[in-house]
Design an enzyme around this catalytic site. Structure first.
Site, PDB file in Angstrom:
ATOM      1  N   CYS A 110     -17.040  24.048   3.899  1.00 45.64           N
ATOM      2  CA  CYS A 110     -18.486  24.247   4.091  1.00 45.64           C
ATOM      3  C   CYS A 110     -18.830  25.644   4.608  1.00 45.64           C
ATOM      4  CB  CYS A 110     -19.042  23.183   5.025  1.00 45.64           C
ATOM      5  SG  CYS A 110     -18.644  21.519   4.483  1.00 45.64           S
ATOM      6  N   HIS A 234     -25.395  25.677   7.925  1.00 45.81           N
ATOM      7  CA  HIS A 234     -24.808  24.629   7.078  1.00 45.81           C
ATOM      8  C   HIS A 234     -25.466  23.302   7.430  1.00 45.81           C
ATOM      9  CE1 HIS A 234     -22.206  21.907   5.104  1.00 45.81           C
ATOM     10  NE2 HIS A 234     -21.566  21.514   6.198  1.00 45.81           N
ATOM     11  N   ASN A 264     -25.221  16.518   2.666  1.00 46.16           N
ATOM     12  CA  ASN A 264     -24.231  17.579   2.898  1.00 46.16           C
ATOM     13  C   ASN A 264     -23.667  18.015   1.542  1.00 46.16           C
ATOM     14  OD1 ASN A 264     -22.037  19.175   3.514  1.00 46.16           O
ATOM     15  ND2 ASN A 264     -21.315  17.871   5.187  1.00 46.16           N
TER      16      ASN A 264
HETATM   17  O1  UT7 Z   1     -19.706  19.458   6.666  1.00 40.34           O
HETATM   18  C1  UT7 Z   1     -18.463  19.119   7.195  1.00 40.34           C
HETATM   19  C2  UT7 Z   1     -18.499  18.837   8.633  1.00 40.34           C
HETATM   20  N1  UT7 Z   1     -18.873  17.471   8.917  1.00 40.34           N
HETATM   21  C3  UT7 Z   1     -19.693  17.176   9.920  1.00 40.34           C
HETATM   22  O2  UT7 Z   1     -20.215  18.058  10.547  1.00 40.34           O
HETATM   23  C4  UT7 Z   1     -19.938  15.761  10.296  1.00 40.34           C
HETATM   24  C5  UT7 Z   1     -20.067  15.638  11.792  1.00 40.34           C
HETATM   25  N2  UT7 Z   1     -20.214  14.265  12.246  1.00 40.34           N
HETATM   26  C6  UT7 Z   1     -21.348  13.547  12.060  1.00 40.34           C
HETATM   27  O3  UT7 Z   1     -22.288  14.025  11.438  1.00 40.34           O
HETATM   28  C7  UT7 Z   1     -21.432  12.175  12.691  1.00 40.34           C
HETATM   29  O4  UT7 Z   1     -20.306  11.966  13.511  1.00 40.34           O
HETATM   30  C8  UT7 Z   1     -21.532  11.020  11.652  1.00 40.34           C
HETATM   31  C9  UT7 Z   1     -22.885  11.065  10.976  1.00 40.34           C
HETATM   32  C10 UT7 Z   1     -20.426  11.165  10.616  1.00 40.34           C
HETATM   33  C11 UT7 Z   1     -21.400   9.679  12.364  1.00 40.34           C
HETATM   34  O5  UT7 Z   1     -22.407   9.565  13.370  1.00 40.34           O
HETATM   35  P1  UT7 Z   1     -22.019   9.058  14.829  1.00 40.34           P
HETATM   36  O6  UT7 Z   1     -23.277   9.038  15.601  1.00 40.34           O
HETATM   37  O7  UT7 Z   1     -20.899   9.936  15.322  1.00 40.34           O
HETATM   38  O8  UT7 Z   1     -21.570   7.582  14.553  1.00 40.34           O
HETATM   39  P2  UT7 Z   1     -20.160   6.884  14.846  1.00 40.34           P
HETATM   40  O9  UT7 Z   1     -19.122   7.370  13.906  1.00 40.34           O
HETATM   41  O10 UT7 Z   1     -19.895   6.966  16.313  1.00 40.34           O
HETATM   42  O11 UT7 Z   1     -20.497   5.391  14.509  1.00 40.34           O
HETATM   43  C12 UT7 Z   1     -21.411   4.619  15.307  1.00 40.34           C
HETATM   44  C13 UT7 Z   1     -21.503   3.232  14.749  1.00 40.34           C
HETATM   45  C14 UT7 Z   1     -20.145   2.570  14.531  1.00 40.34           C
HETATM   46  O12 UT7 Z   1     -20.296   1.200  14.837  1.00 40.34           O
HETATM   47  P3  UT7 Z   1     -19.837   0.620  16.288  1.00 40.34           P
HETATM   48  O13 UT7 Z   1     -18.397   0.987  16.417  1.00 40.34           O
HETATM   49  O14 UT7 Z   1     -20.714   1.330  17.283  1.00 40.34           O
HETATM   50  O15 UT7 Z   1     -20.105  -0.837  16.156  1.00 40.34           O
HETATM   51  C15 UT7 Z   1     -19.915   2.709  13.060  1.00 40.34           C
HETATM   52  O16 UT7 Z   1     -19.083   1.692  12.545  1.00 40.34           O
HETATM   53  O17 UT7 Z   1     -22.118   3.278  13.451  1.00 40.34           O
HETATM   54  C16 UT7 Z   1     -21.291   2.599  12.500  1.00 40.34           C
HETATM   55  N3  UT7 Z   1     -21.469   3.261  11.215  1.00 40.34           N
HETATM   56  C17 UT7 Z   1     -22.473   2.951  10.370  1.00 40.34           C
HETATM   57  N4  UT7 Z   1     -23.463   2.053  10.431  1.00 40.34           N
HETATM   58  C18 UT7 Z   1     -24.328   2.008   9.405  1.00 40.34           C
HETATM   59  C19 UT7 Z   1     -20.721   4.271  10.681  1.00 40.34           C
HETATM   60  N5  UT7 Z   1     -21.249   4.623   9.500  1.00 40.34           N
HETATM   61  C20 UT7 Z   1     -22.318   3.822   9.272  1.00 40.34           C
HETATM   62  C21 UT7 Z   1     -23.251   3.729   8.220  1.00 40.34           C
HETATM   63  N6  UT7 Z   1     -24.246   2.817   8.324  1.00 40.34           N
HETATM   64  N7  UT7 Z   1     -23.210   4.534   7.139  1.00 40.34           N
END
Ligand code: UT7
Length: 309
Positions: A110, A234, A264
């Site tokens: 990216c 980005h 993204n």
């Molecule tokens: O361009 C390359 C670089 N990439 C990035 O910069 C990405 C950086 N990271 C992020 O943008 C975020 O970490 C994400 C958007 C990928 C995830 O957001 P988060 O707030 O960190 O969520 P999480 O991974 O902590 O997940 C929270 C909850 C989990 O459930 P529990 O364990 O709290 O019950 C996940 O299982 O959300 C759940 N979850 C979802 N729920 C509904 C994960 N993905 C989804 C989904 N829909 N798509």
């Protein structure tokens, strides 16, 4: 006398197919609320190939510069999703546009567009002609559409600029390129596999990387955050963009955001955001732009660019 570059034209290429968050809920255990609140994404474009989107963006950029393919001497294509391992996708783009000259890919995930900008400026410095720099990615092609942790994030697209050599320092006022390969496990796609990302860990590191490298680029250009007309970051997560703005002291209204419409798009996200800021009149001749990207590698990079043909 040294040689720099100025931006002479720009263009984008997008698939026609729009996929909304609601569309994704048909096959994934997710919701519009979760996706939009956690990421800022509302819809994305899906389709095409990296070369076809790059050719569309490149053609528009050449037209907007008032030039012909024959006026370009090198194609630099930033991509992390090449059409094939061999040949480089830039060769397909060079052929598709009818450009005579060199063509090669740059893969810095990216951060690729900012890396490509510095590569293009380096080519100009050693005597090349005009460079067509394109960021094009089709992350949808390496996505497991049954994996909600990735599928809701990605989109396809391309953006391009024509860079013209000029006598003197040119428009690229400062830059820095960074990588830490010990973090390569955080975001990867093995041959024949799907994209894997440790989102939480990348989120944690991304804000600090962006802020440090953007601030370094500002310092090197001797420019204060308050004098930045437009931040072009980005587009990986709206919360990362907001946190970076806040820490840099750049207001959100002076930040280009297209993640709501495109998701993204990796190497394409900075030129897509640039195009949007140009269309909405937020960039004018003489504007000071701060470009900053981060992604797989991990890589991260920033540049200060003076706009104007
Ligand atoms: O361009 C390359 C670089 N990439 C990035 O910069 C990405 C950086 N990271 C992020 O943008 C975020 O970490 C994400 C958007 C990928 C995830 O957001 P988060 O707030 O960190 O969520 P999480 O991974 O902590 O997940 C929270 C909850 C989990 O459930 P529990 O364990 O709290 O019950 C996940 O299982 O959300 C759940 N979850 C979802 N729920 C509904 C994960 N993905 C989804 C989904 N829909 N798509």
């Amino acid at each position: 006398m040294s040689r720099g570059v100025v931006v002479k034209g720009w263009g984008i290429g997008l698939p026609e197919k729009v996929v909304t968050n609601d569309d994704l809920t048909a096959t994934l255990d997710t919701s519009d609320e979760w996706i939009s609140q956690r990421t800022g994404i509302r819809e994305r474009r899906i389709g095409g190939t990296t070369s076809s989107l790059a050719i569309e963006a490149g053609r528009r950029a050449i037209e907007s510069a008032g030039l012909l393919a024959a006026d370009i001497s090198t194609v630099v294509l930033a991509t992390t999703t090449p059409d094939a391992i061999v040949p480089g996708t830039a060769a397909t783009v060079q052929d598709g546009l009818g450009i005579v000259g060199g063509a090669f890919d740059v893969n810095a995930a990216c951060s690729g567009f900012v890396y490509g900008l510095v590569v293009a400026a380096g080519l100009a410095a050693v005597g090349s002609g005009r460079v067509l720099l394109i960021g094009s990615d089709t992350l949808s092609r390496i996505t497991d559409w049954d994996d909600r942790t990735i599928a809701v994030l990605v989109g396809d697209g391309a953006g391009a600029v024509v860079l013209e050599p000029v006598e003197g320092p040119g428009a690229l006022l400062s830059w820095n390129l960074n990588a830490d390969g010990s973090l390569r496990h955080l975001l990867k796609c093995d041959h024949g596999g799907y994209l894997y990302m440790d989102g939480k860990e990348i989120f944690r590191r991304a804000v600090r990387m962006v802020v440090e490298s953007a601030q370094q680029a500002l310092d090197d250009a001797n420019i204060k955050a308050g004098d930045v007309d437009m931040l072009i970051p980005h587009q990986a997560n709206l919360r990362i963009i907001q946190a970076a703005c806040q820490r840099l002291g750049i207001p959100e209204e002076r930040t280009a955001v297209v993640i709501d419409r495109y998701g993204n798009t990796s190497s394409a996200s900075i030129p897509l955001a640039l195009d949007d800021a140009l269309k909405t009149g937020n960039i004018k001749d003489g504007s000071t732009l701060l470009l900053t990207g981060f992604g797989g590698g991990m890589t991260w990079a920033s540049a200060v660019l003076k706009w104007g043909r």
